[in-house]
Every structure is written in C-alpha cells, then in structure tokens.
Design a protein around this motif. Structure first.
Motif, PDB file in Angstrom:
ATOM      1  N   UNK A  41       0.826  -1.210   0.000  1.00 37.85           N
ATOM      2  CA  UNK A  41       0.000   0.000   0.000  1.00 37.85           C
ATOM      3  C   UNK A  41       0.863   1.263   0.000  1.00 37.85           C
ATOM      4  N   UNK A  42       1.996   1.188   0.699  1.00 32.17           N
ATOM      5  CA  UNK A  42       2.900   2.331   0.789  1.00 32.17           C
ATOM      6  C   UNK A  42       4.287   1.841   1.135  1.00 32.17           C
ATOM      7  N   UNK A 281      -2.028 -15.241  12.932  1.00 33.18           N
ATOM      8  CA  UNK A 281      -1.222 -14.786  14.063  1.00 33.18           C
ATOM      9  C   UNK A 281       0.102 -15.541  14.186  1.00 33.18           C
ATOM     10  N   UNK A 282       0.354 -16.482  13.264  1.00 29.14           N
ATOM     11  CA  UNK A 282       1.626 -17.210  13.258  1.00 29.14           C
ATOM     12  C   UNK A 282       2.586 -16.696  12.176  1.00 29.14           C
ATOM     13  N   UNK A 283       2.129 -15.761  11.383  1.00 37.06           N
ATOM     14  CA  UNK A 283       2.961 -15.197  10.314  1.00 37.06           C
ATOM     15  C   UNK A 283       2.907 -13.680  10.407  1.00 37.06           C
ATOM     16  N   UNK A 284       4.070 -13.044  10.357  1.00 38.17           N
ATOM     17  CA  UNK A 284       4.088 -11.584  10.474  1.00 38.17           C
ATOM     18  C   UNK A 284       4.456 -10.964   9.126  1.00 38.17           C
ATOM     19  N   UNK A 285       3.574 -10.099   8.630  1.00 36.96           N
ATOM     20  CA  UNK A 285       3.817  -9.371   7.385  1.00 36.96           C
ATOM     21  C   UNK A 285       3.673  -7.877   7.611  1.00 36.96           C
ATOM     22  N   UNK A 286       4.608  -7.109   7.089  1.00 31.88           N
ATOM     23  CA  UNK A 286       4.474  -5.650   7.115  1.00 31.88           C
ATOM     24  C   UNK A 286       4.864  -5.019   5.774  1.00 31.88           C
ATOM     25  N   UNK A 287       4.896  -5.851   4.723  1.00 32.09           N
ATOM     26  CA  UNK A 287       5.218  -5.330   3.395  1.00 32.09           C
ATOM     27  C   UNK A 287       4.195  -4.280   2.960  1.00 32.09           C
ATOM     28  N   UNK A 288       2.974  -4.366   3.510  1.00 28.70           N
ATOM     29  CA  UNK A 288       1.939  -3.391   3.168  1.00 28.70           C
ATOM     30  C   UNK A 288       2.395  -1.973   3.469  1.00 28.70           C
ATOM     31  N   UNK A 289       3.198  -1.818   4.540  1.00 25.39           N
ATOM     32  CA  UNK A 289       3.631  -0.484   4.981  1.00 25.39           C
ATOM     33  C   UNK A 289       4.981  -0.059   4.438  1.00 25.39           C
ATOM     34  N   UNK A 290       5.856  -1.024   4.196  1.00 21.00           N
ATOM     35  CA  UNK A 290       7.251  -0.680   3.893  1.00 21.00           C
ATOM     36  C   UNK A 290       7.748  -1.162   2.540  1.00 21.00           C
TER      37      UNK A 290
END
Length: 335
Positions: A41-42, A281-290
């Motif tokens: 997203x960003x 809750x067993x997988x962490x993703x933050x590609x949406x932000x970074x």
C-alpha cells in the motif's frame, strides 16, 4: 559449546511515506494494480536532501538495539552489515558503523546476499559466537533503494516494490542451549543470477566505458527482475528452507509460533502460510507499509513483531528468505 541469542532489536525507517497514489503521478500505475500484484500500500523513500543513507539508517537502528540489549557500544565485539546498497562501492558500511557509533576498533564484515542478507548475517554471527570467538555481535540490515530506481513507466514492475529502511539486532552468547539460534540453513543457485540483478556498473563495464557511453537509454544501472520466474522459485525455496530447518530440530510445522518471512511479495508469504497451514497470528507481514526492503525486511519485521508483543519467551521463531543470487535460507530459533 555456546549458543547465541538475540538480546536487543531496533529499526529505523525514513519519515517520507510514498503511497501507491503518489506513484501513479510518476508512472502509469494505480493503487489497485500494485496491491493486487504485491500487497503493498505504501513504502518509505528517503527524501532528496536527507542525510539518511544505508549506513546512517543502520547506525540509528543499531543504537536502539544496543540500548535495548542493556549494553554499551564498547561491549560490541564485532559488526556484520548486510546490504545491496552500500554508501560507497567500497569500503562497505560495516566500518562506517564502527566510526558512527564511536566504537573500539572491532572487526566489521559486510554481507552481499541481497534479500537473504539478514538470514546469512545471523548465521555468520551465530557461528562467531558459538565458537567462542566473540560474545556480542551487532547484526544490521539496511537498504537505500529509492535513489537507484527507474521511477518511470518503464521501470514500474520493479520500482513500485522497493522501499528504504534499516533494522539491527544484538546477538549475544548464552550457555543455555535450549534458547537462541538452533540452526541455520543456507543455499544458492548462481545460474539464475541475472534473473534478479543490477548489471552495471561491473568490471566489464567500468568507469571509462560508463563515461564514454553516456547513454540515457541504458537501463543496466537499474534493477532488473524476471518477476514470474522469481515468484515461482521463491515459493518453492521458501518452503524447502523452512522444512529443512524444522527437520534439523525434530520440529513439526505445528511447532512454529512465529514465521518471519522476507517481505518480497505478500502473495508469496500467503502461499507459504497456506502450504504450512499457519494461522494469521503465526505469520508476520508488514510489506503493506514498507514494501520490500531486501536485507532489512526480515529484521524490520522481526523487530515490529517483538515490539507488538507477538513474540514471547519460549516461542519457536522461524526466519526465512529468498532473493537475488539466487540465494535462500532459514534460521530456527527459540526465543
């Protein structure tokens, strides 16, 4: 035989947020097109005129990690810095960290394994600690992509993906072999090197040739990616590396408390999640932000997951990455 464990984490990302709508003003793209293909997203891009670089961002993340570890800079015995975007062609960023943090004249090693960089860096630090050579190792992943992207329609397939940022971890010696890094597993397949690469400059196209050509149509200085080819290999290699790590430690997929995948593409992470039957809750993703911050992505995600209380004492944490080279690997650790 010692074990190594992470005792401090830190991250830093530039303040400048670039949305998909912002990119639509630079190139023929739109928010729906980008989200559908990548999940992004960003992302954060260093603003023109900023003092941020791969090294300075790494230093900012490192200061946070060292403070959270309860150590001082003088207690760090070695530096491992992973990046594909160093401040200089040479020397590497590791020595800049030694200077920026005003540390003793400890050794500094640079890792050039791109998206797999932090996984490789953790494995190197782990071995230095396990053999007793060093007690506290500072591991950094940092990337400054935005200055080297083709921000036109021609380069949109790559440029919409990548972001800037840094993360750092302090790894330290422990005599409790039930905690810390249990194993690491590294692989490469160099015959696919040119499927995800920056071809120029290189020793066949060095400074005199660059100056002589002065060709505005030369795209070899921008990243190239054969997207579908990379995707197909990534989903296979991610899974293989995770399975290899679990088997080496007599673990089952049900034993995974937190999977931190390299943030290459949300669709890849979701494919791997479904393959292993893991809950959200067993997988962490933050590609949406970074976006994809290559060598920084795993450590930024690991730091955020820990900051948000999603990793607890005793958890089995799996780090996994795949990227240019091709290189890939996994790290299994007990928190």
């Amino acid at each position: 035989m010692y074990n190594s464990k992470i005792i401090g984490l830190g991250k830093y990302v530039p303040e400048n947020v670039v949305t998909n709508d912002d990119l639509s003003k630079m190139m023929d793209t739109n928010d729906e097109w980008i989200q559908e293909r990548t999940g992004i997203k960003e992302r954060r891009w260093i603003e023109k005129g900023s003092e941020d670089t791969s090294a300075t961002m790494g230093a900012k993340a490192a200061r946070i990690a060292i403070e959270r570890a309860g150590l001082t800079k003088d207690e760090i015995d070695f530096i491992v810095f992973a990046t594909l975007s160093p401040d200089y062609y040479f020397p590497g960023c590791g020595v800049q960290i030694q200077d920026m943090l005003d540390m003793p004249t400890v050794g500094a090693l640079d890792i050039r394994n791109q998206c797999s960089g932090f996984v490789y860096a953790v494995s190197v630090a782990d071995q230095f600690i396990k053999t007793g050579m060093y007690k506290n190792v500072l591991v950094i992943g940092s990337e400054y992509h935005s200055g080297g992207l083709d921000k036109t329609t021609r380069g949109r397939g790559v440029s919409v993906i990548f972001g800037d940022g840094a993360g750092a971890a302090v790894m330290s010696r422990t005599e409790d072999n039930s905690k810390g890094v249990l194993s690491s597993h590294l692989h490469s397949e160099g015959k696919y090197a040119e499927e995800l690469t920056v071809l120029g400059p290189n020793i066949k196209k060095w400074v005199p040739e660059i100056l002589e050509a002065n060709d505005p149509e030369d795209t070899s200085y921008y990243p190239y990616m054969n997207g579908q080819f990379v995707f197909k290999h990534a989903v296979v290699r991610f899974s293989e590396a995770i399975i290899e790590g679990l088997q080496a430690n007599n673990l089952q997929k049900e034993d995974i408390d937190m999977l931190i995948p390299h943030q290459a593409n949300l669709r890849i992470s979701q494919f791997v999640q479904r393959k292993f039957g893991l809950r959200d809750d067993q997988v962490f993703n933050n590609i949406q932000k970074y976006g994809n911050t290559t060598a920084a992505s795993v450590i930024i995600a690991l730091t955020e997951a820990w900051e948000e209380g999603k990793i607890k004492d005793g958890d089995t944490v799996v780090l996994a990455a795949f990227g240019s080279g091709f290189t890939w690997g996994s790290v299994i650790m007990k928190w």
